[in-house]
Design an enzyme around this catalytic site. Sequence first.
Site, PDB file in Angstrom:
ATOM      1  N   GLY A 262      31.973 -51.561  21.284  1.00 43.87           N
ATOM      2  CA  GLY A 262      30.814 -50.689  21.406  1.00 43.87           C
ATOM      3  C   GLY A 262      31.173 -49.235  21.207  1.00 43.87           C
ATOM      4  O   GLY A 262      30.305 -48.393  20.984  1.00 43.87           O
TER       5      GLY A 262
ATOM      6  N   ALA B  61      25.169 -42.549  16.039  1.00 41.40           N
ATOM      7  CA  ALA B  61      25.472 -43.983  16.018  1.00 41.40           C
ATOM      8  C   ALA B  61      24.694 -44.699  14.929  1.00 41.40           C
ATOM      9  O   ALA B  61      25.241 -45.564  14.223  1.00 41.40           O
ATOM     10  CB  ALA B  61      25.149 -44.594  17.381  1.00 41.40           C
TER      11      ALA B  61
ATOM     12  N   ARG C 119      41.017 -50.862  20.256  1.00 37.82           N
ATOM     13  CA  ARG C 119      42.072 -50.564  21.229  1.00 37.82           C
ATOM     14  C   ARG C 119      41.548 -50.390  22.649  1.00 37.82           C
ATOM     15  O   ARG C 119      42.326 -50.410  23.607  1.00 37.82           O
ATOM     16  CB  ARG C 119      42.809 -49.294  20.812  1.00 37.82           C
ATOM     17  CG  ARG C 119      41.987 -48.025  20.916  1.00 37.82           C
ATOM     18  CD  ARG C 119      42.746 -46.801  20.447  1.00 37.82           C
ATOM     19  NE  ARG C 119      41.947 -45.591  20.592  1.00 37.82           N
ATOM     20  CZ  ARG C 119      42.343 -44.393  20.165  1.00 37.82           C
ATOM     21  NH1 ARG C 119      43.518 -44.270  19.555  1.00 37.82           N
ATOM     22  NH2 ARG C 119      41.571 -43.338  20.325  1.00 37.82           N
TER      23      ARG C 119
ATOM     24  N   LYS D 286      21.899 -41.864  28.552  1.00 35.63           N
ATOM     25  CA  LYS D 286      20.456 -42.095  28.669  1.00 35.63           C
ATOM     26  C   LYS D 286      20.101 -42.687  30.027  1.00 35.63           C
ATOM     27  O   LYS D 286      19.028 -42.417  30.572  1.00 35.63           O
ATOM     28  CB  LYS D 286      19.959 -43.026  27.552  1.00 35.63           C
ATOM     29  CG  LYS D 286      20.259 -42.506  26.153  1.00 35.63           C
ATOM     30  CD  LYS D 286      19.856 -41.054  25.980  1.00 35.63           C
ATOM     31  CE  LYS D 286      20.529 -40.386  24.814  1.00 35.63           C
ATOM     32  NZ  LYS D 286      21.945 -40.058  24.980  1.00 35.63           N
TER      33      LYS D 286
ATOM     34  N   VAL E 196      31.704 -28.431  22.499  1.00 37.20           N
ATOM     35  CA  VAL E 196      31.796 -27.568  21.319  1.00 37.20           C
ATOM     36  C   VAL E 196      32.120 -28.341  20.048  1.00 37.20           C
ATOM     37  O   VAL E 196      32.771 -27.839  19.152  1.00 37.20           O
ATOM     38  CB  VAL E 196      32.836 -26.453  21.547  1.00 37.20           C
ATOM     39  CG1 VAL E 196      32.339 -25.463  22.579  1.00 37.20           C
ATOM     40  CG2 VAL E 196      34.183 -27.038  21.965  1.00 37.20           C
TER      41      VAL E 196
ATOM     42  N   SER F 127      25.497 -25.692  22.705  1.00 36.06           N
ATOM     43  CA  SER F 127      24.103 -26.097  22.909  1.00 36.06           C
ATOM     44  C   SER F 127      23.617 -27.069  21.849  1.00 36.06           C
ATOM     45  O   SER F 127      22.434 -27.103  21.518  1.00 36.06           O
ATOM     46  CB  SER F 127      23.189 -24.864  22.919  1.00 36.06           C
ATOM     47  OG  SER F 127      23.064 -24.325  21.610  1.00 36.06           O
ATOM     48  N   GLY F 128      24.544 -27.872  21.307  1.00 36.02           N
ATOM     49  CA  GLY F 128      24.106 -28.968  20.456  1.00 36.02           C
ATOM     50  C   GLY F 128      23.518 -30.070  21.325  1.00 36.02           C
ATOM     51  O   GLY F 128      23.267 -29.884  22.520  1.00 36.02           O
TER      52      GLY F 128
ATOM     53  N   HIS G  50      -5.760 -44.545  19.540  1.00 37.81           N
ATOM     54  CA  HIS G  50      -6.204 -43.587  20.553  1.00 37.81           C
ATOM     55  C   HIS G  50      -6.410 -44.318  21.878  1.00 37.81           C
ATOM     56  O   HIS G  50      -6.961 -45.424  21.890  1.00 37.81           O
ATOM     57  CB  HIS G  50      -7.533 -42.948  20.123  1.00 37.81           C
ATOM     58  CG  HIS G  50      -8.122 -42.045  21.173  1.00 37.81           C
ATOM     59  ND1 HIS G  50      -7.666 -40.769  21.384  1.00 37.81           N
ATOM     60  CD2 HIS G  50      -9.121 -42.262  22.075  1.00 37.81           C
ATOM     61  CE1 HIS G  50      -8.367 -40.228  22.361  1.00 37.81           C
ATOM     62  NE2 HIS G  50      -9.254 -41.105  22.795  1.00 37.81           N
TER      63      HIS G  50
END
Length: 466
Positions: A40, A319, A36, A52, A270, A182-183, A445
């Site tokens: 994505g 996702a 609708r 991001k 929340v 705070s998630g 390394h």
Amino acid sequence: MAEQSFDLIVLGGGPGGYVAAIRAAQLGMKAAVVEREHLGGICLNWGCIPTKALLRSAEINHLLHHLPEFGFAADNVRFDLARVVTRSRAVAKQLSSGVGHLLKKNKVTVFDGAGKLVGKHTLAVEKSGKPVATLKAPHIILATGARARQLPGLEADGKLIWSYKEAMVPPAMPQSLLVIGSGAIGVEFASFYLNMGAKVTVVEVLDRILPVEDAEISAFARKAFEKQGMTILTGAQVKGVRKGADSVSVQIEAGGKSQEITVDRVISAVGIVGNVEGIGLEGTGVVVEKTHVVIDGYGRTGEAGVYAIGDLVGAPWLAHKASHEAVICVEAIAGQNDVHPLDWSRIPGCTYCRPQVASVGYTEARAREAGYELKIGHFPFIGNGKAIAMGEPEGMVKTIFDAKTGELLGAHMIGAEVTEMIQGYTIARTLEATEADLMHSIFPHPTVSETMHEAVLDAYGRAIHF
């Protein structure tokens, strides 16, 4: 209007929906997607991807203000918020267009409109109140996602109180901000605005931030955020909100004490609720509990021929979890022999704050509750050469093993680029790797990933560099 027939119809074009359609097409099915709004879904358009892009800008802003540490100097360092937001939206638009290309490439038919179950194996599509198509298929997958939960008195108004959508397109940078929750979503926005120069306060009703993470990681994150200047109130509840002309005063109660905090803007983070309304579930065998559709391990609902995946079916709201559920659901429909139900303990979780947080499998508390005897390892970033060279010595890796079998039960990380590194432990969980497998793996390394090796060694008293 003539009916159109398909083998499989997906309602929703997010990371669960479009993946389901493409996998169905790969398996020879005639597939359709009904969307609708934006291909994505929330993730690509208003979640994972654009946030991001914003966080990358915040990271750059942070680095620009620490140039002397790397031997550089710059005067009058500043940012253009409008261009920061524009770049974020452009990234989302580019990827949304890419999803459309992928569906076309795989010969998936896309219908622009809202879909609703209107009978056995039948879905009606309409746009702006006008009918678009009537579709029939023996298999219909519901992938309608979820939306932000609204608390009474804290409903997003688009100006003073923001949901995640408003928080991604701020018209101006607030000088002060209160984040409720705070998630992962709340912490990411708190980190973005803090690193862009705002004064940030986080309120969490539980006793620690990032409550789904291991307790040690939560404690480490809190210490890091507070060192950066963030104010964190845990065990706290919002008791009242008073809106001004261009500010919000919030009454907060914590530890038996009450205080009022006045900020420019509030972000409500929340939790989320499933989009179960208006899709024709009434009169079907589909069961809804706490706004989420109930399914079995293969996405099947209580209504024959109707399936559900992704955020619509509940936590974890990720996702990659939705995409994996999509593949499981479609392959089960196709009768593939090697399909297995989703194992929650193999789903990695990532939070892109600064420092980043990533995890997979059992927390220490959950592993103990499950009755395991444990061997636990730790390794700090301060003991890693690459982390120090990068100027990112703040971090830690924690590993949890079954003391009897050596199975890796869980891994928890905080620090630079851990969201990229967690996949190593995720593969180990999937392959049911033991401590011996991980100890005998050679880590390159100098890399930050060496902390992963050392955290395994430490669980068995064999850490070399700490």
